[in-house]
Design a protein around this motif. Structure first.
Motif, PDB file in Angstrom:
ATOM      1  N   ALA A   2       0.827  -1.191  -0.146  1.00  0.00           N
ATOM      2  CA  ALA A   2      -0.012   0.085  -0.079  1.00  0.00           C
ATOM      3  C   ALA A   2       0.795   1.328   0.066  1.00  0.00           C
ATOM      4  O   ALA A   2       0.450   2.262  -0.852  1.00  0.00           O
ATOM      5  N   ASN A   6       0.491   4.917  -5.068  1.00  0.00           N
ATOM      6  CA  ASN A   6       0.147   6.570  -5.007  1.00  0.00           C
ATOM      7  C   ASN A   6      -1.189   6.510  -4.379  1.00  0.00           C
ATOM      8  O   ASN A   6      -2.139   5.722  -4.801  1.00  0.00           O
ATOM      9  N   PRO A   7      -1.546   7.371  -3.049  1.00  0.00           N
ATOM     10  CA  PRO A   7      -2.934   7.524  -2.556  1.00  0.00           C
ATOM     11  C   PRO A   7      -3.872   7.568  -3.306  1.00  0.00           C
ATOM     12  O   PRO A   7      -5.080   7.117  -3.217  1.00  0.00           O
ATOM     13  N   SER A   8      -3.753   8.476  -4.422  1.00  0.00           N
ATOM     14  CA  SER A   8      -5.023   8.976  -5.343  1.00  0.00           C
ATOM     15  C   SER A   8      -5.390   7.737  -6.253  1.00  0.00           C
ATOM     16  O   SER A   8      -6.561   7.400  -6.456  1.00  0.00           O
ATOM     17  N   ARG A  10      -4.574   4.363  -5.171  1.00  0.00           N
ATOM     18  CA  ARG A  10      -5.294   3.522  -4.284  1.00  0.00           C
ATOM     19  C   ARG A  10      -6.797   3.997  -4.148  1.00  0.00           C
ATOM     20  O   ARG A  10      -7.719   2.909  -4.184  1.00  0.00           O
ATOM     21  N   SER A  11      -7.058   5.066  -3.993  1.00  0.00           N
ATOM     22  CA  SER A  11      -8.365   5.454  -3.867  1.00  0.00           C
ATOM     23  C   SER A  11      -9.095   5.138  -5.318  1.00  0.00           C
ATOM     24  O   SER A  11     -10.358   4.759  -5.071  1.00  0.00           O
ATOM     25  N   ARG A  12      -8.773   5.512  -6.314  1.00  0.00           N
ATOM     26  CA  ARG A  12      -9.346   5.415  -7.624  1.00  0.00           C
ATOM     27  C   ARG A  12      -9.506   3.780  -7.940  1.00  0.00           C
ATOM     28  O   ARG A  12     -10.769   3.274  -8.338  1.00  0.00           O
ATOM     29  N   GLY A  14      -9.969   1.707  -5.483  1.00  0.00           N
ATOM     30  CA  GLY A  14     -11.076   1.094  -4.356  1.00  0.00           C
ATOM     31  C   GLY A  14     -10.171   0.341  -3.446  1.00  0.00           C
ATOM     32  O   GLY A  14     -10.969  -0.630  -2.542  1.00  0.00           O
ATOM     33  N   GLU A  16      -8.760  -0.359  -0.050  1.00  0.00           N
ATOM     34  CA  GLU A  16      -8.834   0.162   1.319  1.00  0.00           C
ATOM     35  C   GLU A  16      -7.455  -0.506   2.385  1.00  0.00           C
ATOM     36  O   GLU A  16      -7.102  -1.433   2.089  1.00  0.00           O
ATOM     37  N   THR A  17      -7.145   0.222   3.491  1.00  0.00           N
ATOM     38  CA  THR A  17      -6.304  -0.349   4.165  1.00  0.00           C
ATOM     39  C   THR A  17      -7.157  -1.067   5.296  1.00  0.00           C
ATOM     40  O   THR A  17      -8.323  -0.759   5.680  1.00  0.00           O
ATOM     41  N   SER A  19      -8.647  -2.543   8.368  1.00  0.00           N
ATOM     42  CA  SER A  19      -9.241  -1.974   9.515  1.00  0.00           C
ATOM     43  C   SER A  19      -9.792  -2.830  10.639  1.00  0.00           C
ATOM     44  O   SER A  19     -10.091  -3.684  10.193  1.00  0.00           O
TER      45      SER A  19
END
Length: 109
Positions: A2, A6-8, A10-12, A14, A16-17, A19
């Motif tokens: 992870a 790149n965080p964006s 990862r977001s695109r 989908g 998730e970290t 939890s």
């Protein structure tokens, strides 16, 4: 892995970290599956391999839960109650109970 993405991105995608909420859902599903698989005959049989495998799974799950809660700095009573409500505590007869059931058994004796 992870941290390499790149965080964006990862977001695109989908992604998730993991939890503690994810782990609670996994624990609920596993407890439900195990209770459905455990007939009276299977729980009390002399074959302890299924129980040993489940105990190993529970140990790894609790370890993951501990690490997630530590990273999230989440030791709320609500989260502890959720963990305690899952039937993951092994008994000598091969069955699994939750913390509330253990307390009930202790008070009855």
């Amino acid at each position: 892995m992870a941290s390499a993405l790149n965080p964006s991105l990862r977001s695109r995608l989908g992604i998730e970290t993991l939890s503690s909420k994810h782990l609670i859902e996994i624990g609920k599903a596993e407890a439900k599956k195990a209770s459905g698989e455990c007939s009276a005959a299977a729980c009390h049989s002399n074959d302890h391999k299924p129980e040993a495998a489940r105990i190993g799974w529970v140990a790894r799950w609790l370890q993951c839960m501990y690490r997630c809660l530590e990273q999230e700095r989440n030791s709320s009573q609500e989260m502890l109650d959720l963990i305690g409500s899952l039937s993951v505590i092994p008994l000598t007869d091969g069955s699994f109970v939750n913390l509330k059931e253990i307390l009930f058994f202790c008070h009855c004796r």
